[in-house]
Design an enzyme around this catalytic site. Structure first.
Site, PDB file in Angstrom:
ATOM      1  N   GLY A   1       0.867  -1.173   0.000  1.00  0.00           N
ATOM      2  CA  GLY A   1       0.000   0.000   0.000  1.00  0.00           C
ATOM      3  C   GLY A   1       0.903   1.223   0.000  1.00  0.00           C
ATOM      4  N   GLU A   2       0.611   2.162   0.855  1.00  0.00           N
ATOM      5  CA  GLU A   2       1.442   3.373   0.945  1.00  0.00           C
ATOM      6  C   GLU A   2       1.877   3.498   2.401  1.00  0.00           C
ATOM      7  OE1 GLU A   2       3.599   6.459   0.205  1.00  0.00           O
ATOM      8  OE2 GLU A   2       2.049   6.709   1.729  1.00  0.00           O
ATOM      9  N   SER A   3       3.179   3.354   2.623  1.00  0.00           N
ATOM     10  CA  SER A   3       3.642   3.177   4.003  1.00  0.00           C
ATOM     11  C   SER A   3       3.446   4.410   4.889  1.00  0.00           C
ATOM     12  CB  SER A   3       5.106   2.741   4.025  1.00  0.00           C
ATOM     13  OG  SER A   3       5.917   3.717   3.416  1.00  0.00           O
TER      14      SER A   3
ATOM     15  N   CYS B   1       6.031  -5.446   0.791  1.00  0.00           N
ATOM     16  CA  CYS B   1       6.179  -4.125   0.176  1.00  0.00           C
ATOM     17  C   CYS B   1       6.025  -3.012   1.230  1.00  0.00           C
ATOM     18  CB  CYS B   1       5.224  -3.988  -0.998  1.00  0.00           C
ATOM     19  SG  CYS B   1       5.797  -2.758  -2.177  1.00  0.00           S
TER      20      CYS B   1
ATOM     21  N   ARG C   1      12.938   3.325   0.243  1.00  0.00           N
ATOM     22  CA  ARG C   1      11.634   3.282  -0.435  1.00  0.00           C
ATOM     23  C   ARG C   1      11.795   3.570  -1.933  1.00  0.00           C
ATOM     24  NH1 ARG C   1       7.755   7.383   2.090  1.00  0.00           N
ATOM     25  NH2 ARG C   1       6.291   6.362   0.689  1.00  0.00           N
TER      26      ARG C   1
ATOM     27  N   ILE D   1       6.148  -3.443  -7.199  1.00  0.00           N
ATOM     28  CA  ILE D   1       5.372  -2.234  -7.522  1.00  0.00           C
ATOM     29  C   ILE D   1       5.889  -1.084  -6.655  1.00  0.00           C
ATOM     30  CG2 ILE D   1       3.078  -1.180  -7.630  1.00  0.00           C
ATOM     31  CD1 ILE D   1       1.911  -4.057  -7.680  1.00  0.00           C
ATOM     32  N   ARG D   2       6.538  -0.118  -7.291  1.00  0.00           N
ATOM     33  CA  ARG D   2       7.190   0.972  -6.538  1.00  0.00           C
ATOM     34  C   ARG D   2       7.820   0.419  -5.256  1.00  0.00           C
ATOM     35  NH1 ARG D   2       3.235   3.691  -4.859  1.00  0.00           N
ATOM     36  NH2 ARG D   2       1.626   2.578  -5.995  1.00  0.00           N
TER      37      ARG D   2
ATOM     38  N   HIS E   1       5.272  -8.512  -4.134  1.00  0.00           N
ATOM     39  CA  HIS E   1       3.864  -8.807  -3.817  1.00  0.00           C
ATOM     40  C   HIS E   1       3.520 -10.278  -4.072  1.00  0.00           C
ATOM     41  CE1 HIS E   1       2.113  -4.701  -3.263  1.00  0.00           C
ATOM     42  NE2 HIS E   1       3.262  -4.381  -3.853  1.00  0.00           N
TER      43      HIS E   1
ATOM     44  N   GLU F   1       1.104 -11.907  -3.045  1.00  0.00           N
ATOM     45  CA  GLU F   1      -0.355 -12.097  -3.152  1.00  0.00           C
ATOM     46  C   GLU F   1      -0.856 -11.853  -4.569  1.00  0.00           C
ATOM     47  OE1 GLU F   1       1.158  -9.503  -2.121  1.00  0.00           O
ATOM     48  OE2 GLU F   1       0.030  -7.683  -2.589  1.00  0.00           O
TER      49      GLU F   1
HETATM   50  N1  GLN Z   1       6.105   2.782  -2.504  1.00  0.00           N
HETATM   51  C1  GLN Z   1       5.263   2.388  -1.415  1.00  0.00           C
HETATM   52  C2  GLN Z   1       5.742   2.978  -0.103  1.00  0.00           C
HETATM   53  O1  GLN Z   1       6.799   3.490  -0.030  1.00  0.00           O
HETATM   54  C3  GLN Z   1       5.195   0.892  -1.308  1.00  0.00           C
HETATM   55  C4  GLN Z   1       4.590   0.331  -2.551  1.00  0.00           C
HETATM   56  C5  GLN Z   1       3.787  -0.905  -2.368  1.00  0.00           C
HETATM   57  O2  GLN Z   1       3.464  -1.328  -1.246  1.00  0.00           O
HETATM   58  N2  GLN Z   1       3.401  -1.480  -3.468  1.00  0.00           N
HETATM   59  O3  GLN Z   1       5.035   2.930   0.847  1.00  0.00           O
END
Ligand code: GLN
Length: 192
Positions: free
Chosen positions: A46-48, A78, A105, A134-135, A170, A172
């Site tokens: 997600g977005e940390s 992630c 990150r 993913i990122r 990921h 999942e």
């Molecule tokens: N780039 C996100 C972060 O820094 C992590 C990306 C992800 O969980 N797919 O939180």
């Protein structure tokens, strides 16, 4: 076995599907009371920074920390890997700070936001693992108690410290259940 999946934001439904396919029961966790009687917890991608804020707002940060310190296994993927780490390079964002790791990150470059690649994970046996990034972050350095389980492009992307497992990618989002199975086998055998 009952596995909680942190469901504040991010890819929690996919984790539940994978865990159920491995034979575990799952519970979405949004409130402190939902941590009761869990055998383990998964923290999804997600977005940390958002996840960290929500963990504080929902009063989950301290209870999860305490459960982990008392031995509850956690699998972070992630953003979940970032949440487990003691240090995030260049950031003071809140994390659980449970793993003796320093993470970078968004570390695989802006041009390639997401990609899938075969990663060799010796603890899963011979066949390589289809890892979706993913990122993604990576683990830049680890303390002595941390076992490095896989690297890609010379960057650490999977590591374990006792009952804590962290993946930069990921699991999942693929049909390959071996990493979830590996985590559940740690939980059931308590081999940490
Ligand atoms: N780039 C996100 C972060 O820094 C992590 C990306 C992800 O969980 N797919 O939180």
């Amino acid at each position: 076995m009952l596995v909680g999946v942190l469901a504040l934001q991010g890819a929690f439904i996919e984790h539940e599907k994978s865990l159920r396919a491995c034979g575990a029961e799952t519970r979405q966790v949004r409130l402190p009371g939902q941590l009761k009687d869990l055998d383990a917890l998964v923290i999804p991608g997600g977005e940390s920074t958002t996840m960290g804020k929500l963990l504080i707002d929902y009063q989950l940060l301290e209870p999860i920390k305490e459960l982990a310190q008392n031995g509850m296994p956690i699998f972070g993927t992630c953003a979940g890997l970032i949440m487990l780490s003691k240090d995030v390079v260049g950031s003071k964002q809140p994390t659980l700070g449970l793993m003796d790791t320093s993470v970078q990150r968004n570390a695989f470059g802006r041009q390639v936001d997401s990609f899938e690649t075969a990663v060799s994970i010796p603890v899963l046996g011979g066949k390589s693992y289809p890892a979706v990034f993913i990122r993604a972050p990576y683990i830049q350095s680890v303390g002595p108690g941390v076992e490095v389980l896989a690297a890609y492009d010379e960057k650490i992307v999977l590591a374990r410290q006792g009952s804590l497992l962290a993946a930069a990618f990921h699991p999942e989002l693929t049909d390959d259940l071996r990493l979830h199975q590996y985590f559940l086998s740690l939980v059931s055998t308590k081999k940490f």
